[in-house]
Design an enzyme around this catalytic site. Structure first.
Site, PDB file in Angstrom:
ATOM      1  N   ASP A  36       0.789  -1.243   0.000  1.00  0.00           N
ATOM      2  CA  ASP A  36       0.000   0.000   0.000  1.00  0.00           C
ATOM      3  C   ASP A  36       0.817   1.288   0.000  1.00  0.00           C
ATOM      4  OD1 ASP A  36      -1.998  -1.845   0.212  1.00  0.00           O
ATOM      5  OD2 ASP A  36      -2.666  -1.261   2.213  1.00  0.00           O
ATOM      6  N   LYS A 139      -6.651  -4.717  -3.291  1.00  0.00           N
ATOM      7  CA  LYS A 139      -7.277  -5.379  -2.151  1.00  0.00           C
ATOM      8  C   LYS A 139      -8.268  -4.425  -1.495  1.00  0.00           C
ATOM      9  CE  LYS A 139      -3.582  -4.305   1.219  1.00  0.00           C
ATOM     10  NZ  LYS A 139      -4.373  -3.594   2.252  1.00  0.00           N
ATOM     11  N   CYS A 172      -2.247  -2.890   7.768  1.00  0.00           N
ATOM     12  CA  CYS A 172      -2.176  -3.810   6.628  1.00  0.00           C
ATOM     13  C   CYS A 172      -0.906  -4.654   6.619  1.00  0.00           C
ATOM     14  CB  CYS A 172      -2.321  -3.033   5.328  1.00  0.00           C
ATOM     15  SG  CYS A 172      -3.959  -2.272   5.145  1.00  0.00           S
TER      16      CYS A 172
END
Length: 264
Positions: A36, A139, A172
């Site tokens: 990310d 995602k 995450c």
């Protein structure tokens, strides 16, 4: 820091550019997961502040470390898989109820962004942009494994060990690490190439992963010659306070005993 013996870039990037020797273990079973690294973290649009989220701690340093990690991984033919967090097409119907309530409560404070600005926030940062041929998976959950094809892709690559970097350590990154452990991967986290909303949350998340036999170290040490990824077994107290294991002194009244004494 050394290059793997099998790394084709040893002669190209060796001592002249990075100052590293040309020796290292072969890492054909290793893959890097870059989590990310999106423009939303570097955007100066006030959105994070409006949501009550603080700036990412050491963000510039982490971006630089991630870029260097990617450079070495690519030079050594270590596969890299990038994740990109996106909203579910189902919108708030697929959101965690508390998260959805939080967004609704802050709705009036959120800046108005054009469609192009919103899309830019989702894109990966230029500094760590994927190279041609590298896989980018979208995602909608914290874990990179949840509802994605990451696991079969890694199995097809022959990966058994995962080096995880990116954002955010306690969200995450940690969710991905735990999911990887459940699938019997060996997992390491590059502590200098991850961060979150402050040092306490960052180090707390790293310590919580250490007790699960996750290797925690700077990425250069994780890729160093002879790195066995067994540091977790010998970390003193697994990151806990050294006093954690000490037996209480006989003259110390426990909270339960103190409470009973007050009731007498």
């Amino acid at each position: 820091m050394d290059f793997p013996r099998s790394c084709p870039a040893a002669a190209i990037m060796g001592e002249t550019e990075l100052g590293w020797r040309q020796e290292m273990v072969t890492m054909s079973d290793l893959a890097v997961l870059m989590i990310d690294m999106q423009n939303g973290y570097i955007a100066d649009d006030g959105l994070r502040d409006a949501l009550g989220w603080p700036p990412i701690w050491r963000l510039d340093e982490v971006v630089a470390e991630c870029r260097q990690l990617l450079d070495v991984a690519r030079a050594c033919n270590v596969p890299v898989v990038h994740s990109r967090q996106v909203s579910s097409p189902a919108g708030q119907l697929a959101a965690n109820p508390r998260a959805a309530r939080h967004l609704r409560s802050r709705q009036q404070r959120l800046p108005v962004l054009a469609a192009e600005e919103r899309q830019w926030r989702y894109e990966l940062m230029d500094a760590v942009a994927p190279h041609p041929g590298e896989i980018v998976l979208e995602k909608t959950r914290h874990s990179f494994f949840a509802y994605t094809e990451l696991d079969p892709i890694l199995r097809s690559m022959g990966a058994q060990r995962l080096l995880v970097a990116g954002l955010q350590t306690n969200v995450c990154v940690e969710a991905t690490v735990r999911a990887g452990l459940e699938r019997n991967y060996e997992v390491a986290v590059a502590e200098d190439a991850t961060s979150t909303d402050g040092p306490d949350l960052h180090h707390g998340a790293l310590n919580s992963m250490r007790v699960l036999y996750v290797e925690i170290a700077p990425w250069r040490e994780l890729l160093a010659e002879g790195a066995a990824w067994d540091r977790a077994y010998t970390t003193p107290n697994y990151g806990r306070n050294p006093d954690y294991w000490q037996e209480p002194a006989e003259n110390i009244t426990t909270p339960t005993e103190s409470g009973r004494a007050q009731l007498r």
